[in-house]
Design a protein around this motif. Structure first.
Motif, PDB file in Angstrom:
ATOM      1  N   ASP A   1      -9.123  -3.236  -4.328  1.00 24.29           N
ATOM      2  CA  ASP A   1      -8.833  -2.722  -5.668  1.00 24.29           C
ATOM      3  C   ASP A   1      -8.243  -1.320  -5.616  1.00 24.29           C
ATOM      4  O   ASP A   1      -8.573  -0.447  -6.432  1.00 24.29           O
ATOM      5  CB  ASP A   1     -10.097  -2.724  -6.534  1.00 24.29           C
ATOM      6  CG  ASP A   1     -10.638  -4.131  -6.764  1.00 24.29           C
ATOM      7  OD1 ASP A   1      -9.830  -5.074  -6.799  1.00 24.29           O
ATOM      8  OD2 ASP A   1     -11.865  -4.278  -6.894  1.00 24.29           O
ATOM      9  N   GLY A   2      -7.387  -1.095  -4.631  1.00 25.09           N
ATOM     10  CA  GLY A   2      -6.716   0.188  -4.501  1.00 25.09           C
ATOM     11  C   GLY A   2      -7.522   1.261  -3.799  1.00 25.09           C
ATOM     12  O   GLY A   2      -6.992   2.339  -3.496  1.00 25.09           O
ATOM     13  N   GLU A   3      -8.790   0.991  -3.523  1.00 27.83           N
ATOM     14  CA  GLU A   3      -9.639   1.961  -2.833  1.00 27.83           C
ATOM     15  C   GLU A   3      -9.508   1.760  -1.319  1.00 27.83           C
ATOM     16  O   GLU A   3      -9.641   0.637  -0.822  1.00 27.83           O
ATOM     17  CB  GLU A   3     -11.096   1.797  -3.253  1.00 27.83           C
ATOM     18  CG  GLU A   3     -11.355   2.113  -4.724  1.00 27.83           C
ATOM     19  CD  GLU A   3     -11.118   3.585  -5.041  1.00 27.83           C
ATOM     20  OE1 GLU A   3     -11.478   4.440  -4.202  1.00 27.83           O
ATOM     21  OE2 GLU A   3     -10.563   3.873  -6.117  1.00 27.83           O
TER      22      GLU A   3
ATOM     23  N   VAL B   1       0.856  -1.187   0.000  1.00 28.40           N
ATOM     24  CA  VAL B   1       0.000   0.000   0.000  1.00 28.40           C
ATOM     25  C   VAL B   1       0.892   1.237   0.000  1.00 28.40           C
ATOM     26  O   VAL B   1       2.103   1.146   0.217  1.00 28.40           O
ATOM     27  CB  VAL B   1      -0.950   0.007   1.217  1.00 28.40           C
ATOM     28  CG1 VAL B   1      -1.902  -1.174   1.162  1.00 28.40           C
ATOM     29  CG2 VAL B   1      -0.171  -0.007   2.534  1.00 28.40           C
ATOM     30  N   ASP B   2       0.317   2.399  -0.237  1.00 25.42           N
ATOM     31  CA  ASP B   2       1.121   3.620  -0.369  1.00 25.42           C
ATOM     32  C   ASP B   2       1.022   4.542   0.843  1.00 25.42           C
ATOM     33  O   ASP B   2       1.328   5.725   0.756  1.00 25.42           O
ATOM     34  CB  ASP B   2       0.749   4.379  -1.638  1.00 25.42           C
ATOM     35  CG  ASP B   2      -0.698   4.877  -1.639  1.00 25.42           C
ATOM     36  OD1 ASP B   2      -1.422   4.626  -0.648  1.00 25.42           O
ATOM     37  OD2 ASP B   2      -1.100   5.504  -2.634  1.00 25.42           O
TER      38      ASP B   2
ATOM     39  N   VAL C   1      -8.732  -2.050   2.232  1.00 19.73           N
ATOM     40  CA  VAL C   1      -8.241  -1.718   0.897  1.00 19.73           C
ATOM     41  C   VAL C   1      -8.763  -2.771  -0.084  1.00 19.73           C
ATOM     42  O   VAL C   1      -8.478  -3.961   0.059  1.00 19.73           O
ATOM     43  CB  VAL C   1      -6.702  -1.682   0.840  1.00 19.73           C
ATOM     44  CG1 VAL C   1      -6.229  -1.211  -0.540  1.00 19.73           C
ATOM     45  CG2 VAL C   1      -6.128  -0.776   1.932  1.00 19.73           C
TER      46      VAL C   1
END
Length: 225
Positions: free
Chosen positions: A204-206, A159-160, A202
């Motif tokens: 699908d990137g959401e 994750v970012d 998290v």
């Protein structure tokens, strides 16, 4: 993967419902693998902690939720096991339950075992971490969470954002929101501070926050004078 990154496991009904939503089935129909490895890396821990996690005797509800089955995946053992064997175990599991403890130690063994390389392919798997088990997926944990001077605070970067867990925990007087704010400023990157009644989901990137407690998002400062 679908991620549920908790501070202290499935602590309340709201986080439990988030888990069910990610699974898409009742817990009693889902198979789990628990990963105790991080508990052995914490220099302040003991063998009791990993056993409590595996046995469902800890204060962080994960293995004791009523799964159809629970297996143990000890990462330090994987290099001595035929890869096709353990990869099949992971691919067949509905959920990975990842223990807390020492995030750099866990990151090391995720890499050395090969699990880190496997994670991106597990598109149908739910990953549930608590504390270090959640932090290991972030880009950095910050020097506040290093137990040894020689450790690197860079983790897996799945994750970012970074995570400061256990905010305002009664047994952790240093884990205040003010301390989290200072930690986030030193990181200079997106970060969340979460209490034990909060998780980050998290899909699908959401990213969204699931909580019955309190939390804060830290946006890194932009340029300007």
């Amino acid at each position: 993967m679908r991620l549920l990154l908790t501070s202290a496991g499935i602590k309340n009904p709201t986080i439990h419902q988030a888990l069910l939503d990610l699974l898409g089935k009742p817990v009693e129909d889902a198979t789990a693998l628990c990963i105790p490895t991080a508990g052995y890396g914490n220099p302040h821990g003991s063998p009791v902690g990993p056993w409590q996690f595996i046995a469902g005797r800890s204060e962080q509800p994960m293995t004791e939720l009523g799964w159809k089955s629970v297996g143990v995946l000890e990462l330090t053992a994987l290099p001595s096991i035929d890869r096709d064997r353990w990869v099949a175990w992971v691919q067949e599991a509905d959920v990975l339950l990842v223990n807390g403890g020492d995030a750099p130690y866990l990151a090391r063994w995720m890499r050395e075992s090969g699990l880190a390389d496997l994670l991106p392919s597990l598109t149908g798997t739910v990953y549930v971490g608590f504390s270090a088990g959640s932090m290991v997926l972030t880009p950095r944990i910050g020097t506040d969470f290093l137990y040894r001077a020689e450790d690197d605070d860079r983790t897996l970067g799945v994750v970012d954002f970074s995570i400061f867990p256990h905010v305002d925990h009664p047994a952790l007087s240093e884990n205040t929101m003010a301390a989290a704010e200072k930690w986030a400023a030193e990181l200079g990157a997106p970060a969340y501070a979460i209490c034990d009644d909060t998780a980050i989901r998290v899909v699908d990137g959401e990213v969204d926050v699931v909580t019955e407690g309190h939390w804060r998002y830290f946006q890194p400062a932009t340029g300007g004078s």
